[in-house]
Motif scaffolding. Sequence first.
Motif, short mmCIF file in Angstrom:
data_model
loop_
_atom_site.label_atom_id
_atom_site.label_comp_id
_atom_site.label_asym_id
_atom_site.label_seq_id
_atom_site.Cartn_x
_atom_site.Cartn_y
_atom_site.Cartn_z
N LEU A 23 0.81 -1.22 0.00
CA LEU A 23 0.00 0.00 0.00
C LEU A 23 0.84 1.27 0.00
O LEU A 23 0.30 2.37 -0.11
N GLY A 24 2.15 1.12 0.17
CA GLY A 24 3.03 2.28 0.16
C GLY A 24 2.96 3.13 1.42
O GLY A 24 3.11 4.35 1.37
N VAL A 25 2.71 2.48 2.56
CA VAL A 25 2.66 3.18 3.84
C VAL A 25 3.45 2.36 4.86
O VAL A 25 3.92 1.27 4.56
N GLY A 26 3.57 2.87 6.07
CA GLY A 26 4.25 2.13 7.13
C GLY A 26 3.34 1.10 7.79
O GLY A 26 2.11 1.26 7.78
N ALA A 27 3.94 0.08 8.39
CA ALA A 27 3.17 -0.95 9.08
C ALA A 27 2.36 -0.35 10.23
O ALA A 27 1.25 -0.80 10.53
N ASP A 28 2.92 0.69 10.87
CA ASP A 28 2.19 1.34 11.95
C ASP A 28 0.90 1.99 11.44
O ASP A 28 -0.12 1.99 12.13
N VAL A 29 0.92 2.49 10.21
CA VAL A 29 -0.28 3.08 9.60
C VAL A 29 -1.31 1.98 9.34
O VAL A 29 -2.50 2.15 9.62
N VAL A 30 -0.87 0.85 8.81
CA VAL A 30 -1.78 -0.28 8.56
C VAL A 30 -2.45 -0.70 9.87
O VAL A 30 -3.68 -0.85 9.94
N LYS A 31 -1.67 -0.88 10.91
CA LYS A 31 -2.22 -1.31 12.20
C LYS A 31 -3.18 -0.27 12.76
O LYS A 31 -4.26 -0.62 13.27
N ALA A 32 -2.82 1.00 12.67
CA ALA A 32 -3.68 2.07 13.19
C ALA A 32 -4.99 2.15 12.41
O ALA A 32 -6.07 2.33 12.99
N ARG A 33 -4.93 2.02 11.09
CA ARG A 33 -6.14 2.07 10.26
C ARG A 33 -7.06 0.89 10.56
O ARG A 33 -8.28 1.04 10.67
N LEU A 34 -6.49 -0.31 10.69
CA LEU A 34 -7.31 -1.47 11.02
C LEU A 34 -7.94 -1.31 12.40
O LEU A 34 -9.12 -1.62 12.59
#
Length: 163
Positions: free
Chosen positions: A34-45
Amino acid sequence: MSAAPDELDRRLIIATQAGLPLVPRPYDLLAEQLGVGADVVKARLAAMLESGRIRRIGAVPNHYALGYTANGMSVWDVDDARIAELGETVGRLDFVTHCYERPRALPDWPYNLFAMVHGHDRATVLARIDEIAALLGTACRSHDVLFSTAILKKTGLRIGGEG
């Protein structure tokens, strides 16, 4: 009701709707895709879970592959005044995989509580259903069990990849 998901949330839902990638670090792989950081993925979920946009993140085991080949949907005619309390109690049993209330369809279908029970064999499932019957006691007027005869592919809502 919360606002509609933004484009990143939508892409994240599409990327995970069939399940998380089966790799040691699935959030890192999603982040890379997705072209973002893993922390962003976790926060969005986490935010989508909190808002109710997604219901859960979890493993969905194949109970047949694990040897649980006897699957019985137990159906119960439970006193309406006690269905919420007793449904929660039945749903907490470790051998019940899902439990829910449904409206009766009288006169042919008097059942208002459904509880799925898996076992290695029918005898085990029936013994567990007897446990539920004992727990429900006099609040239950009747019950039955419907055993699976075929494996059906179950999927939830799928969002298309196009904009």
